[in-house]
Design an enzyme around this catalytic site. Structure first.
Site, PDB file in Angstrom:
ATOM      1  N   CYS A 181       0.954  -1.209  -0.092  1.00  0.00           N
ATOM      2  CA  CYS A 181      -0.265  -0.155   0.093  1.00  0.00           C
ATOM      3  C   CYS A 181       0.854   1.414   0.090  1.00  0.00           C
ATOM      4  O   CYS A 181       1.607   1.349   0.704  1.00  0.00           O
ATOM      5  CB  CYS A 181      -0.980   0.065   1.316  1.00  0.00           C
ATOM      6  N   CYS A 235       0.302   3.133   3.570  1.00  0.00           N
ATOM      7  CA  CYS A 235       0.711   2.575   4.899  1.00  0.00           C
ATOM      8  C   CYS A 235       1.975   1.701   4.992  1.00  0.00           C
ATOM      9  O   CYS A 235       2.229   0.969   5.834  1.00  0.00           O
ATOM     10  CB  CYS A 235      -0.523   2.182   5.673  1.00  0.00           C
ATOM     11  N   CYS A 280      -7.143  -1.261   1.313  1.00  0.00           N
ATOM     12  CA  CYS A 280      -6.242  -1.763   2.151  1.00  0.00           C
ATOM     13  C   CYS A 280      -6.845  -2.176   3.669  1.00  0.00           C
ATOM     14  O   CYS A 280      -7.405  -1.085   3.940  1.00  0.00           O
ATOM     15  CB  CYS A 280      -5.072  -0.709   2.307  1.00  0.00           C
ATOM     16  N   CYS A 289      -5.324   0.559   6.510  1.00  0.00           N
ATOM     17  CA  CYS A 289      -5.510   1.766   6.451  1.00  0.00           C
ATOM     18  C   CYS A 289      -6.672   2.450   5.817  1.00  0.00           C
ATOM     19  O   CYS A 289      -7.202   3.441   5.856  1.00  0.00           O
ATOM     20  CB  CYS A 289      -4.292   2.722   5.894  1.00  0.00           C
ATOM     21  N   CYS A 310      -8.297  -5.350  -9.971  1.00  0.00           N
ATOM     22  CA  CYS A 310      -7.836  -4.193 -11.027  1.00  0.00           C
ATOM     23  C   CYS A 310      -7.416  -2.944 -10.045  1.00  0.00           C
ATOM     24  O   CYS A 310      -8.196  -2.234  -9.384  1.00  0.00           O
ATOM     25  CB  CYS A 310      -9.001  -3.898 -11.808  1.00  0.00           C
TER      26      CYS A 310
END
Length: 195
Positions: free
Chosen positions: A104, A107, A152, A155, A177
């Protein structure tokens, strides 16, 4: 023997207020002086072998919109926090073939392994599966059709959408995607050298 002490305030000074793990013999305990603190010793509970102590700052505390704006670029903020989409074919990782981990961008939580990435021709990086527990799915009916948003788990940052049943020759028949701007990439140099 292992002892713990809590740094207490000394008159006219400030202590750190944290709990420290120290290794002292019984005789050495009375002579220990932590800078600016007056230690108070106590033995750990008999049943505890490992004690995890959190600091005063909590990394898992949700960030405010202002904190995210300070951390992310304006485009990352638009996609990750406002659920935007980058233009197809413009992302940095769409054609990346290197071995490694996609995390991510907000984070740094690992989300996808490069071994699950495949070329779908959709204009964005596509993965057939995420690292277990790293991605959360949310059904979205806002455009008159059912789409599944992926975020995610750590976060809440918007990653993209997952599509099922498109008959790609992948083990899951799913296509995650994902916006490139929602990702960062860490190459596995050993695997890339062997290739």
């Amino acid at each position: 023997m292992s002892y713990m002490h809590r740094c207490m305030l000394m008159p006219g000074a400030t202590g750190c207020g944290l709990v420290h793990m120290t290794l002292f013999s019984c005789a050495a305990r009375s002579s220990y002086k932590h800078p600016l603190c007056r230690p108070v010793f106590f033995a750990p509970p008999p049943s505890s072998r490992l004690l995890t102590i959190r600091t005063m700052t909590d990394a898992n505390k949700p960030k405010s919109e202002g904190e995210w704006r300070a951390i992310l670029t304006p485009e990352q903020f638009r996609v990750l926090r406002l659920k935007g989409t980058e233009r197809a074919g413009t992302g940095e990782y769409e054609h990346n073939k290197a071995a490694g981990i996609y995390s991510c961008a907000a984070c740094n939580t690992p989300l996808y392994r490069s071994s699950t990435k495949f070329d779908s021709g959709c204009g964005w990086p596509a993965f057939f599966d995420a690292i277990p527990g790293a991605v959360t799915r949310h059904e979205n009916n806002s455009l008159g059709m059912v789409r599944t948003e992926i975020t995610c788990t750590a976060c809440g940052g918007h990653l993209g959408h997952v599509f099922k049943g498109e008959r790609f020759k992948t083990p899951t028949d799913e296509r995650h995607c994902v916006n490139s701007i929602s990702l960062s990439f860490s190459a596995d140099d050993k695997q890339n050298e062997d290739a």
